[in-house]
Design a protein around this motif. Structure first.
Motif, PDB file in Angstrom:
ATOM      1  N   PRO A 174      41.400  36.694  36.525  1.00 46.21           N
ATOM      2  CA  PRO A 174      42.179  37.103  37.704  1.00 46.21           C
ATOM      3  C   PRO A 174      43.288  38.064  37.308  1.00 46.21           C
ATOM      4  CG  PRO A 174      42.852  34.907  37.017  1.00 46.21           C
ATOM      5  CD  PRO A 174      41.677  35.302  36.152  1.00 46.21           C
ATOM      6  N   ALA A 175      43.348  39.206  37.964  1.00 42.73           N
ATOM      7  CA  ALA A 175      44.264  40.270  37.548  1.00 42.73           C
ATOM      8  C   ALA A 175      45.477  40.357  38.472  1.00 42.73           C
ATOM      9  CB  ALA A 175      43.503  41.585  37.470  1.00 42.73           C
ATOM     10  N   ASP A 176      45.987  41.593  38.689  1.00 43.29           N
ATOM     11  CA  ASP A 176      47.160  41.794  39.536  1.00 43.29           C
ATOM     12  C   ASP A 176      46.930  41.215  40.926  1.00 43.29           C
ATOM     13  OD1 ASP A 176      48.817  43.066  37.718  1.00 43.29           O
ATOM     14  OD2 ASP A 176      47.930  45.019  38.098  1.00 43.29           O
ATOM     15  N   LEU A 177      47.993  40.738  41.539  1.00 44.51           N
ATOM     16  CA  LEU A 177      47.895  40.077  42.835  1.00 44.51           C
ATOM     17  C   LEU A 177      48.461  40.944  43.949  1.00 44.51           C
ATOM     18  CD1 LEU A 177      49.161  36.547  41.719  1.00 44.51           C
ATOM     19  CD2 LEU A 177      46.779  37.295  41.984  1.00 44.51           C
ATOM     20  N   GLY A 178      47.841  40.859  45.097  1.00 51.73           N
ATOM     21  CA  GLY A 178      48.356  41.505  46.298  1.00 51.73           C
ATOM     22  C   GLY A 178      48.555  40.455  47.371  1.00 51.73           C
ATOM     23  N   PHE A 179      49.302  40.809  48.420  1.00 48.57           N
ATOM     24  CA  PHE A 179      49.530  39.847  49.497  1.00 48.57           C
ATOM     25  C   PHE A 179      49.377  40.526  50.846  1.00 48.57           C
ATOM     26  CE2 PHE A 179      52.174  37.070  52.233  1.00 48.57           C
ATOM     27  CZ  PHE A 179      51.484  35.883  52.003  1.00 48.57           C
ATOM     28  N   ASP A 180      48.527  39.961  51.684  1.00 48.68           N
ATOM     29  CA  ASP A 180      48.290  40.443  53.036  1.00 48.68           C
ATOM     30  C   ASP A 180      49.256  39.704  53.954  1.00 48.68           C
ATOM     31  OD1 ASP A 180      47.389  40.969  55.590  1.00 48.68           O
ATOM     32  OD2 ASP A 180      45.266  40.714  55.116  1.00 48.68           O
ATOM     33  N   THR A 181      50.365  40.354  54.311  1.00 49.28           N
ATOM     34  CA  THR A 181      51.398  39.685  55.110  1.00 49.28           C
ATOM     35  C   THR A 181      50.928  39.404  56.530  1.00 49.28           C
ATOM     36  OG1 THR A 181      52.350  41.840  55.663  1.00 49.28           O
ATOM     37  CG2 THR A 181      53.286  40.685  53.765  1.00 49.28           C
ATOM     38  N   LYS A 182      50.038  40.231  57.060  1.00 50.66           N
ATOM     39  CA  LYS A 182      49.557  40.045  58.431  1.00 50.66           C
ATOM     40  C   LYS A 182      48.698  38.793  58.545  1.00 50.66           C
ATOM     41  CE  LYS A 182      47.055  42.397  62.135  1.00 50.66           C
ATOM     42  NZ  LYS A 182      46.361  43.656  62.534  1.00 50.66           N
ATOM     43  N   ARG A 183      47.845  38.570  57.542  1.00 52.07           N
ATOM     44  CA  ARG A 183      46.910  37.444  57.582  1.00 52.07           C
ATOM     45  C   ARG A 183      47.342  36.290  56.686  1.00 52.07           C
ATOM     46  NH1 ARG A 183      44.520  42.260  57.479  1.00 52.07           N
ATOM     47  NH2 ARG A 183      43.086  42.843  59.154  1.00 52.07           N
ATOM     48  N   GLN A 184      48.474  36.450  55.981  1.00 48.67           N
ATOM     49  CA  GLN A 184      48.995  35.413  55.094  1.00 48.67           C
ATOM     50  C   GLN A 184      47.942  34.943  54.089  1.00 48.67           C
ATOM     51  OE1 GLN A 184      52.399  33.992  55.026  1.00 48.67           O
ATOM     52  NE2 GLN A 184      52.514  36.031  55.950  1.00 48.67           N
ATOM     53  N   ARG A 185      47.475  35.896  53.293  1.00 52.95           N
ATOM     54  CA  ARG A 185      46.498  35.555  52.270  1.00 52.95           C
ATOM     55  C   ARG A 185      46.768  36.353  51.008  1.00 52.95           C
ATOM     56  NH1 ARG A 185      40.958  38.259  54.818  1.00 52.95           N
ATOM     57  NH2 ARG A 185      41.702  40.428  54.835  1.00 52.95           N
ATOM     58  N   VAL A 186      46.409  35.756  49.868  1.00 53.74           N
ATOM     59  CA  VAL A 186      46.570  36.384  48.561  1.00 53.74           C
ATOM     60  C   VAL A 186      45.281  37.121  48.212  1.00 53.74           C
ATOM     61  CG1 VAL A 186      47.098  35.997  46.126  1.00 53.74           C
ATOM     62  CG2 VAL A 186      48.113  34.530  47.862  1.00 53.74           C
ATOM     63  N   LEU A 187      45.422  38.332  47.666  1.00 56.05           N
ATOM     64  CA  LEU A 187      44.278  39.130  47.226  1.00 56.05           C
ATOM     65  C   LEU A 187      44.228  39.070  45.702  1.00 56.05           C
ATOM     66  CD1 LEU A 187      45.133  40.164  50.081  1.00 56.05           C
ATOM     67  CD2 LEU A 187      44.203  42.374  49.422  1.00 56.05           C
ATOM     68  N   ILE A 188      43.101  38.574  45.168  1.00 56.14           N
ATOM     69  CA  ILE A 188      42.970  38.358  43.729  1.00 56.14           C
ATOM     70  C   ILE A 188      41.781  39.152  43.201  1.00 56.14           C
ATOM     71  CG2 ILE A 188      42.806  36.635  41.901  1.00 56.14           C
ATOM     72  CD1 ILE A 188      43.451  34.519  44.095  1.00 56.14           C
ATOM     73  N   PRO A 189      42.023  40.263  42.488  1.00 59.69           N
ATOM     74  CA  PRO A 189      40.904  40.981  41.876  1.00 59.69           C
ATOM     75  C   PRO A 189      40.425  40.254  40.619  1.00 59.69           C
ATOM     76  CG  PRO A 189      42.967  42.144  41.491  1.00 59.69           C
ATOM     77  CD  PRO A 189      43.294  40.931  42.294  1.00 59.69           C
ATOM     78  N   LEU A 190      39.104  40.139  40.476  1.00 59.02           N
ATOM     79  CA  LEU A 190      38.522  39.546  39.276  1.00 59.02           C
ATOM     80  C   LEU A 190      38.083  40.687  38.360  1.00 59.02           C
ATOM     81  CD1 LEU A 190      36.454  36.619  40.863  1.00 59.02           C
ATOM     82  CD2 LEU A 190      38.864  36.675  40.134  1.00 59.02           C
ATOM     83  N   PHE A 191      38.835  40.894  37.293  1.00 54.62           N
ATOM     84  CA  PHE A 191      38.743  42.084  36.444  1.00 54.62           C
ATOM     85  C   PHE A 191      37.339  42.315  35.886  1.00 54.62           C
ATOM     86  CE2 PHE A 191      39.263  44.298  32.375  1.00 54.62           C
ATOM     87  CZ  PHE A 191      40.058  45.367  32.745  1.00 54.62           C
ATOM     88  N   LYS A 192      36.710  41.266  35.393  1.00 57.42           N
ATOM     89  CA  LYS A 192      35.421  41.424  34.722  1.00 57.42           C
ATOM     90  C   LYS A 192      34.243  41.486  35.695  1.00 57.42           C
ATOM     91  CE  LYS A 192      36.932  39.049  30.497  1.00 57.42           C
ATOM     92  NZ  LYS A 192      36.686  37.892  29.607  1.00 57.42           N
ATOM     93  N   LEU A 193      34.422  40.958  36.889  1.00 59.94           N
ATOM     94  CA  LEU A 193      33.321  40.882  37.843  1.00 59.94           C
ATOM     95  C   LEU A 193      33.364  41.978  38.902  1.00 59.94           C
ATOM     96  CD1 LEU A 193      33.199  37.011  38.461  1.00 59.94           C
ATOM     97  CD2 LEU A 193      31.875  38.366  36.822  1.00 59.94           C
ATOM     98  N   ASN A 194      34.445  42.776  38.912  1.00 59.86           N
ATOM     99  CA  ASN A 194      34.605  43.818  39.934  1.00 59.86           C
ATOM    100  C   ASN A 194      34.502  43.233  41.338  1.00 59.86           C
ATOM    101  OD1 ASN A 194      34.922  45.983  38.083  1.00 59.86           O
ATOM    102  ND2 ASN A 194      32.709  46.053  37.790  1.00 59.86           N
TER     103      ASN A 194
END
Length: 201
Positions: A174-194
């Motif tokens: 799991p790499a850098d994290l983002g946050f969707d404030t409108k939908r209240q959810r965390v965005l988690i990119p999986l570095f090796k799996l794209n």
């Protein structure tokens, strides 16, 4: 415009900042027009709004990463100016970073540490999670920190009582994290799996 394995992004005051190996690319939003491409070599400074970026001090090899000793934190302006804030090969391969006032919070990929850096560039240790390979960092409105860990294949929560809990597991790199404030959810990119995982809070 050509990107080379971008590692992190941040939107700040109408600009998109992309950390791209040894460069920082800056784009205007919503047009997408490129404003600057920065090679971190010398030190210049700018005025106005800025973001902080880390140099994790890692050199990619075959299936692994070696230390380059360039561990650092920079302040970057949208006009392409930047300033070296701190450089220290003992920073533990700094990765995720957030700013709060004049204080920075950093997670390290190499040493698995979490620490604060005050206005005088003095480091203050924070509780260390059970496993390392720390990458992404987010601060929630209630003060808790979310930290992604390659070592645990998980998303940790540093609670306000300084204890750790796991918000999600079975996450491959799991790499850098983002946050969707409108939908209240965390965005988690999986570095090796794209892949990108959406995690409701």
């Amino acid at each position: 415009m050509h990107l080379n394995a971008p590692k992190g992004i941040e939107i700040h005051h109408g600009n998109l900042y992309v950390t791209d190996i040894n460069q920082i690319q800056i784009f205007a939003l919503p047009s997408g027009k490129q404003k600057a491409s920065i090679n971190i070599k010398g030190i210049t400074s700018g005025n106005g709004n800025f973001v902080y970026v880390t140099d994790s001090g890692l050199t990619a090899g075959k299936g692994s990463y070696a230390s380059s000793g360039s561990d650092a934190i920079y302040k970057v302006w949208p006009n392409g100016k930047y300033e070296l804030i701190i450089q220290d090969k003992n920073m533990g391969r700094p990765n995720g970073i957030i700013a709060s006032g004049k204080e920075l919070t950093v997670v390290s990929f190499g040493s698995g540490e979490v620490y604060r850096i005050d206005a005088n560039n003095k480091r203050h240790a924070m509780p260390t999670p059970p496993k390392g390979g720390l990458d992404g960092l987010l601060k929630l409105d209630d003060g808790r920190l979310l930290i992604s860990s390659w070592g645990a294949s998980a998303l940790y929560v540093l609670n306000n009582d300084n204890t750790y809990s796991i918000l999600a597991d079975s996450l491959d790199a799991p790499a850098d994290l983002g946050f969707d404030t409108k939908r209240q959810r965390v965005l988690i990119p999986l570095f090796k799996l794209n892949k990108l995982v959406f995690l409701p809070l």
